[in-house]
Scaffold this motif. Sequence first.
Motif, PDB file in Angstrom:
ATOM      1  N   GLN A 156     103.456 -12.597  33.649  1.00  0.00           N
ATOM      2  CA  GLN A 156     102.280 -12.463  32.811  1.00  0.00           C
ATOM      3  C   GLN A 156     102.552 -11.335  31.821  1.00  0.00           C
ATOM      4  O   GLN A 156     103.088 -10.289  32.200  1.00  0.00           O
ATOM      5  CB  GLN A 156     101.042 -12.144  33.645  1.00  0.00           C
ATOM      6  N   VAL A 157     102.189 -11.565  30.575  1.00  0.00           N
ATOM      7  CA  VAL A 157     102.587 -10.668  29.495  1.00  0.00           C
ATOM      8  C   VAL A 157     101.369 -10.109  28.781  1.00  0.00           C
ATOM      9  O   VAL A 157     100.406 -10.834  28.497  1.00  0.00           O
ATOM     10  CB  VAL A 157     103.497 -11.405  28.475  1.00  0.00           C
ATOM     11  N   ASP A 158     101.415  -8.831  28.502  1.00  0.00           N
ATOM     12  CA  ASP A 158     100.392  -8.167  27.684  1.00  0.00           C
ATOM     13  C   ASP A 158     100.841  -8.242  26.232  1.00  0.00           C
ATOM     14  O   ASP A 158     101.783  -7.574  25.825  1.00  0.00           O
ATOM     15  CB  ASP A 158     100.250  -6.713  28.126  1.00  0.00           C
ATOM     16  N   GLU A 159     100.155  -9.081  25.437  1.00  0.00           N
ATOM     17  CA  GLU A 159     100.502  -9.258  24.026  1.00  0.00           C
ATOM     18  C   GLU A 159      99.468  -8.613  23.109  1.00  0.00           C
ATOM     19  O   GLU A 159      99.385  -8.944  21.921  1.00  0.00           O
ATOM     20  CB  GLU A 159     100.651 -10.748  23.693  1.00  0.00           C
ATOM     21  N   ARG A 197     104.623  -6.460  26.682  1.00  0.00           N
ATOM     22  CA  ARG A 197     105.071  -5.918  27.966  1.00  0.00           C
ATOM     23  C   ARG A 197     104.781  -6.893  29.095  1.00  0.00           C
ATOM     24  O   ARG A 197     103.726  -7.516  29.151  1.00  0.00           O
ATOM     25  CB  ARG A 197     104.345  -4.590  28.216  1.00  0.00           C
ATOM     26  N   ILE A 198     105.773  -7.034  30.006  1.00  0.00           N
ATOM     27  CA  ILE A 198     105.577  -7.855  31.195  1.00  0.00           C
ATOM     28  C   ILE A 198     104.730  -7.088  32.200  1.00  0.00           C
ATOM     29  O   ILE A 198     105.069  -5.971  32.587  1.00  0.00           O
ATOM     30  CB  ILE A 198     106.930  -8.248  31.826  1.00  0.00           C
ATOM     31  N   LEU A 199     103.628  -7.691  32.619  1.00  0.00           N
ATOM     32  CA  LEU A 199     102.749  -7.069  33.600  1.00  0.00           C
ATOM     33  C   LEU A 199     103.188  -7.377  35.024  1.00  0.00           C
ATOM     34  O   LEU A 199     103.061  -6.543  35.916  1.00  0.00           O
ATOM     35  CB  LEU A 199     101.310  -7.537  33.381  1.00  0.00           C
ATOM     36  N   SER A 200     103.685  -8.583  35.251  1.00  0.00           N
ATOM     37  CA  SER A 200     104.158  -8.974  36.572  1.00  0.00           C
ATOM     38  C   SER A 200     105.270 -10.005  36.421  1.00  0.00           C
ATOM     39  O   SER A 200     105.340 -10.721  35.427  1.00  0.00           O
ATOM     40  CB  SER A 200     103.012  -9.544  37.417  1.00  0.00           C
ATOM     41  N   GLY A 201     106.154 -10.048  37.441  1.00  0.00           N
ATOM     42  CA  GLY A 201     107.271 -10.983  37.389  1.00  0.00           C
ATOM     43  C   GLY A 201     108.457 -10.406  36.650  1.00  0.00           C
ATOM     44  O   GLY A 201     108.514  -9.210  36.336  1.00  0.00           O
TER      45      GLY A 201
END
Length: 239
Positions: A156-159, A197-201
């Motif tokens: 999951q990505v924070d864009e 930024r990648i939040l998880s994975g």
Amino acid sequence: MKRIIPPEVARALPRGTRGLSQAEVNATRQRFGTNQIIETPPSGLWPLIRNTVKDPMLWFLLGTSGIFWLVGESTEALVLLVSLIPFFGMDSYLHRRTQASIEGLSGQLSARARVIREDGTTSVDATDLVPGDLVEVNAGESFPADGLLLVEDSIQVDESALTGEAYPVRKSIFADEPAGVAEQAIDTCFWGYAGTRILSGKAVLRVVFTGRETLYGEIVRTALGGKQERPPCREQSAG
């Protein structure tokens, strides 16, 4: 939305999950340059003076003051010379504000990247990445360039830095290969973008666009008042 890869960029991308050799890295860097998204201007007194003396308003005030002095209007000449004090003050303020803006924008970017090349996985400066590089990105880390996701593990990505979107974005693996014979439009769900930024994975990214050609690079140029020309990494609406 979809992102367009020009054929000249697609032809530079290796097939499969092969990493670049050092010779390929050097050749690609010659074509596309470094992955320098934000160019930090020099700080200090002398750079400020150099930038100020390039301002035509400075020479206008000095020239007008000189003309007044020559015709005997010394009071007006001195008034114009004194007006240079707030002029220099404003230039100093704007210079410092630009520095602060650059520092804030730089905070969204990765300084280092784990890249997979012929000799295995190594850590390099993010500015050394080139199109075609394979990069590993883990949870809590930012993508160092724009690229296609070849491997992803429930990321999951924070864009929000790009879109303002408050919620995490899910991504998918791009299973095809850019053909390199015509422009190819690829959906944004397959992309990892510099400054996000990648939040998880975790993920493995095939770098496609670097430096000024990234979407974040375009945002930076807009924020800092740079040229507004569109880079080759164009977007188009889906459908």
